[in-house]
Scaffold this active site. Structure first.
Site, PDB file in Angstrom:
ATOM      1  N   GLU A  73     -24.321  53.097  32.175  1.00  0.00           N
ATOM      2  CA  GLU A  73     -25.298  53.141  33.272  1.00  0.00           C
ATOM      3  C   GLU A  73     -26.656  53.696  32.817  1.00  0.00           C
ATOM      4  O   GLU A  73     -27.324  54.458  33.516  1.00  0.00           O
ATOM      5  CB  GLU A  73     -24.764  53.981  34.434  1.00  0.00           C
ATOM      6  CG  GLU A  73     -23.417  53.532  34.971  1.00  0.00           C
ATOM      7  CD  GLU A  73     -23.450  52.185  35.688  1.00  0.00           C
ATOM      8  OE1 GLU A  73     -24.545  51.614  35.834  1.00  0.00           O
ATOM      9  OE2 GLU A  73     -22.380  51.714  36.109  1.00  0.00           O
ATOM     10  N   THR A 123     -18.799  48.009  31.993  1.00  0.00           N
ATOM     11  CA  THR A 123     -18.059  49.227  31.647  1.00  0.00           C
ATOM     12  C   THR A 123     -16.689  48.879  31.089  1.00  0.00           C
ATOM     13  O   THR A 123     -16.191  49.547  30.173  1.00  0.00           O
ATOM     14  CB  THR A 123     -17.922  50.139  32.877  1.00  0.00           C
ATOM     15  OG1 THR A 123     -19.222  50.426  33.402  1.00  0.00           O
ATOM     16  CG2 THR A 123     -17.247  51.455  32.503  1.00  0.00           C
ATOM     17  N   CYS A 132     -21.600  31.720  46.465  1.00  0.00           N
ATOM     18  CA  CYS A 132     -21.080  30.363  46.195  1.00  0.00           C
ATOM     19  C   CYS A 132     -19.877  30.339  45.269  1.00  0.00           C
ATOM     20  O   CYS A 132     -19.235  29.303  45.108  1.00  0.00           O
ATOM     21  CB  CYS A 132     -22.191  29.486  45.628  1.00  0.00           C
ATOM     22  SG  CYS A 132     -22.687  29.929  43.934  1.00  0.00           S
ATOM     23  N   GLY A 169     -25.909  43.174  32.060  1.00  0.00           N
ATOM     24  CA  GLY A 169     -25.442  42.230  33.065  1.00  0.00           C
ATOM     25  C   GLY A 169     -25.555  42.873  34.428  1.00  0.00           C
ATOM     26  O   GLY A 169     -25.864  44.059  34.548  1.00  0.00           O
ATOM     27  N   PHE A 177     -20.637  44.585  38.637  1.00  0.00           N
ATOM     28  CA  PHE A 177     -19.361  43.862  38.746  1.00  0.00           C
ATOM     29  C   PHE A 177     -19.235  42.710  37.739  1.00  0.00           C
ATOM     30  O   PHE A 177     -18.522  41.742  37.981  1.00  0.00           O
ATOM     31  CB  PHE A 177     -19.155  43.323  40.177  1.00  0.00           C
ATOM     32  CG  PHE A 177     -19.515  44.304  41.254  1.00  0.00           C
ATOM     33  CD1 PHE A 177     -18.863  45.518  41.351  1.00  0.00           C
ATOM     34  CD2 PHE A 177     -20.534  44.022  42.155  1.00  0.00           C
ATOM     35  CE1 PHE A 177     -19.205  46.428  42.345  1.00  0.00           C
ATOM     36  CE2 PHE A 177     -20.883  44.922  43.148  1.00  0.00           C
ATOM     37  CZ  PHE A 177     -20.213  46.139  43.237  1.00  0.00           C
ATOM     38  N   SER A 178     -19.932  42.832  36.599  1.00  0.00           N
ATOM     39  CA  SER A 178     -19.824  41.800  35.568  1.00  0.00           C
ATOM     40  C   SER A 178     -18.907  42.235  34.420  1.00  0.00           C
ATOM     41  O   SER A 178     -18.693  41.474  33.477  1.00  0.00           O
ATOM     42  CB  SER A 178     -21.212  41.449  35.005  1.00  0.00           C
ATOM     43  OG  SER A 178     -21.820  42.592  34.404  1.00  0.00           O
ATOM     44  N   GLY A 179     -18.390  43.460  34.481  1.00  0.00           N
ATOM     45  CA  GLY A 179     -17.462  43.922  33.442  1.00  0.00           C
ATOM     46  C   GLY A 179     -18.110  44.680  32.312  1.00  0.00           C
ATOM     47  O   GLY A 179     -17.515  44.808  31.235  1.00  0.00           O
TER      48      GLY A 179
END
Length: 206
Positions: free
Chosen positions: A93, A17, A165, A10, A13-15
């Site tokens: 990562e 980790t 958005c 993803g 900042f999509s979660g």
């Protein structure tokens, strides 16, 4: 009983980790031996992996973390793996592990090492969990992740909240700084999560 590979992908900042750490806590509760690795190229957190929350003021705050061993190259990877006994091997990562130059395959040394480890321990309950970005800022496949997706037993593809958005369809890490190198370590000041509608491809230099 057989070895297996799970891949979590993803945008930033999509979660990813956070999801990885949740899986590792669950494995620890089950008294599994866990070993965590991360590429030394990621200089944001040295010696640990961390899940972070984006605060109202735009900064990030660590919400959970686990100790990790930094991997510099293939030699250090195998040294760590061969010296330690574990039931679960986690790598965060993983997009930062480079492919071969010139390109040999879609796995690179890291992906080939994971495939070899799965083969060597195919008659065990070894569980490998890899997390990383599947695309770079230019919508191109990122490092060994796409190759690992092809050989994975289970894939979780997460999305984030578009920072333009607000839709829950963020699928790419948009780079806000002018740098066309693929491997550029950054954070919320350098990247935004964007949906497909709000994403703008980088301009090609003349």
């Amino acid at each position: 009983m057989t070895s297996r590979l799970e891949v979590i992908v993803g945008p930033m900042f999509s979660g990813k980790t956070e999801r990885l750490i949740a899986k590792l806590h669950r494995a620890q509760y089950a008294k599994k031996r866990v070993r965590i690795l991360k590429p030394a190229h990621d200089t944001r957190t040295q010696g640990y992996i961390a899940s972070r929350a984006v605060m109202p003021d735009g900064t990030t705050q660590i919400t959970d973390q686990l100790s990790a061993v930094m991997v510099h190259d293939e030699e250090s990877f195998w040294k760590i793996v061969n010296l330690n006994k574990f039931d679960v091997l986690a790598i965060d990562e993983a997009q930062f592990f480079p492919l071969d130059t010139p390109m040999r395959d879609s796995l690179g040394w890291f992906g080939r090492a994971i495939r070899r480890l799965l083969r060597e321990r195919r008659n065990t309950d070894l569980r490998i969990i890899v997390a990383g970005l599947d695309m770079d800022f230019a919508e191109e496949p990122f490092g060994p992740i796409p190759g690992l997706l092809a050989i994975a037993d289970n894939v979780e593809k997460l999305t984030g909240v578009c920072m333009i958005c607000g839709s829950d369809a963020g699928y790419i890490s948009y780079r806000m700084i002018s740098d066309d190198k693929q491997l550029v370590v950054g954070d919320i000041g350098e990247y935004q999560v964007r949906c497909r509608s709000c994403y703008e491809p980088p301009r090609k230099k003349p």
